[in-house]
Design a protein around this motif. Structure first.
Motif, PDB file in Angstrom:
ATOM      1  N   LYS A 163      73.765  44.066  85.352  1.00 47.90           N
ATOM      2  CA  LYS A 163      73.479  43.567  86.711  1.00 47.90           C
ATOM      3  C   LYS A 163      73.040  44.746  87.591  1.00 47.90           C
ATOM      4  O   LYS A 163      72.365  45.642  87.098  1.00 47.90           O
ATOM      5  N   HIS A 189      69.072  33.710  84.335  1.00 51.17           N
ATOM      6  CA  HIS A 189      70.492  34.017  84.511  1.00 51.17           C
ATOM      7  C   HIS A 189      71.002  33.262  85.741  1.00 51.17           C
ATOM      8  O   HIS A 189      70.269  33.066  86.712  1.00 51.17           O
ATOM      9  N   GLU A 238      76.170  30.098  79.626  1.00 49.52           N
ATOM     10  CA  GLU A 238      77.040  30.781  80.584  1.00 49.52           C
ATOM     11  C   GLU A 238      77.442  29.810  81.685  1.00 49.52           C
ATOM     12  O   GLU A 238      76.689  29.625  82.659  1.00 49.52           O
ATOM     13  N   GLY A 256      82.104  36.255  86.018  1.00 45.93           N
ATOM     14  CA  GLY A 256      82.706  37.194  86.961  1.00 45.93           C
ATOM     15  C   GLY A 256      83.987  36.682  87.609  1.00 45.93           C
ATOM     16  O   GLY A 256      84.450  37.241  88.599  1.00 45.93           O
ATOM     17  N   SER A 267      83.036  36.038  81.618  1.00 44.46           N
ATOM     18  CA  SER A 267      84.340  36.694  81.532  1.00 44.46           C
ATOM     19  C   SER A 267      84.749  37.067  80.100  1.00 44.46           C
ATOM     20  O   SER A 267      85.923  36.986  79.744  1.00 44.46           O
TER      21      SER A 267
HETATM   22  P1  PGA Z   1      80.840  38.457  83.341  1.00 48.20           P
HETATM   23  O1  PGA Z   1      79.258  38.176  83.501  1.00 48.20           O
HETATM   24  O2  PGA Z   1      81.071  38.880  81.919  1.00 48.20           O
HETATM   25  O3  PGA Z   1      81.120  39.550  84.326  1.00 48.20           O
HETATM   26  O4  PGA Z   1      81.528  37.181  83.649  1.00 48.20           O
HETATM   27  C1  PGA Z   1      78.530  37.561  82.470  1.00 48.20           C
HETATM   28  C2  PGA Z   1      77.072  37.430  82.868  1.00 48.20           C
HETATM   29  O5  PGA Z   1      76.791  37.220  84.055  1.00 48.20           O
HETATM   30  O6  PGA Z   1      76.171  37.525  82.019  1.00 48.20           O
END
Ligand code: PGA
Length: 252
Positions: free
Chosen positions: A11, A95, A167, A173, A213
């Motif tokens: 990110k 995404h 996802e 997150g 996560s």
């Molecule tokens: P995260 O993000 O592992 O921090 O939940 C995953 C992503 O956005 O690809």
């Protein structure tokens, strides 16, 4: 045997010097045999990442977002062709942060998949439902609609490849991971759709990654689920130690 794909989405973290430091600490931690590792640094760190993984050419790199035009007056954007030139081999497309924070539409996602496809970048098409959509029993409808739109111009000619990432938006997150049943159900839906729409042979080679996560403690369990061909990791991919542990969990 197809190797697991362990992908890290940084990110908007790790500028060039932090990217260099990451690889200095990450590369020596990788143990053989390795899964297929793909890291998505911010575009501004891509060239540094390419140089920094020099001792580890098998670690692939990708770009987090592309514009669908090859070049032009699009201030702030990067094309698939430019990403290839900088050393990327993969592109995240659709995404959830692009869709929900930047308002990216299914139609734009399709243009980006086609642009990646045309330039030889492997698109990682991300799909996933919001919490409201899940509560309303609309998981299948949403993820099939997103995948269908994304791949409407996709061509497998010339050995083109593709990755899909499931996802769920509510798991990104938040520390909240989808349950094994949720993951198996969603990946099964995506696999069946691929088989029906792009053909069995091609569909069998498309890895479907789970994201949301993922961390060193849950990666092995997630990777053991049917139709899970890898993970797309956000927060836990930023630290060399935790990402190396996740890579180990995906080791063949
Ligand atoms: P995260 O993000 O592992 O921090 O939940 C995953 C992503 O956005 O690809």
């Amino acid at each position: 045997m197809t190797r697991m794909v362990i992908a890290g989405n940084w990110k908007m973290h790790h500028g060039p010097s932090a990217a260099r430091k990451f690889f200095e600490e990450f590369s020596p931690r990788l143990s053989e045999p390795e899964p297929h590792i793909v890291i998505f640094p911010p575009a501004i760190s891509l060239s540094t990442a390419v140089e920094s993984r020099r001792g580890r050419p098998e670690v692939d790199l990708g770009i987090q977002n592309i514009h669908w035009q090859p070049k032009g007056a699009f201030t702030g954007e990067h094309s698939a062709r430019m990403a290839m030139g900088a050393g990327a081999r993969f592109a995240l497309v659709g995404h959830s942060e692009r869709r929900h924070v930047f308002g990216e539409t299914d139609a734009e996602v399709e243009l980006k998949v086609s642009a990646a496809n045309a330039e030889g970048l492997t698109a990682v098409v991300c799909v996933g439902e919001t919490l409201e959509e899940r509560r309303a029993g609309r998981v299948k409808e949403v993820i099939v609609r997103q995948l269908n739109a994304a791949l409407s111009g996709f061509s497998q000619e010339g050995g083109k490849s593709l990755l899909v990432a499931y996802e769920p938006v509510w798991a990104i997150g938040t520390g909240e991971t989808a349950t094994a049943d949720d993951v198996v159900a969603a990946h099964g839906i995506l696999r069946s759709w691929l088989q029906e729409s792009v053909g069995d042979t091609f569909a069998a080679d498309v890895a479907i990654l789970y994201g949301g996560s993922v961390n060193p403690a849950n990666a092995a369990d997630l990777l053991a689920l049917p139709n899970v061909g890898g993970v797309l990791v956000g927060g836990a991919s930023l630290e060399p130690e935790s990402f190396a542990k996740i890579a180990e969990a995906g080791s063949p």
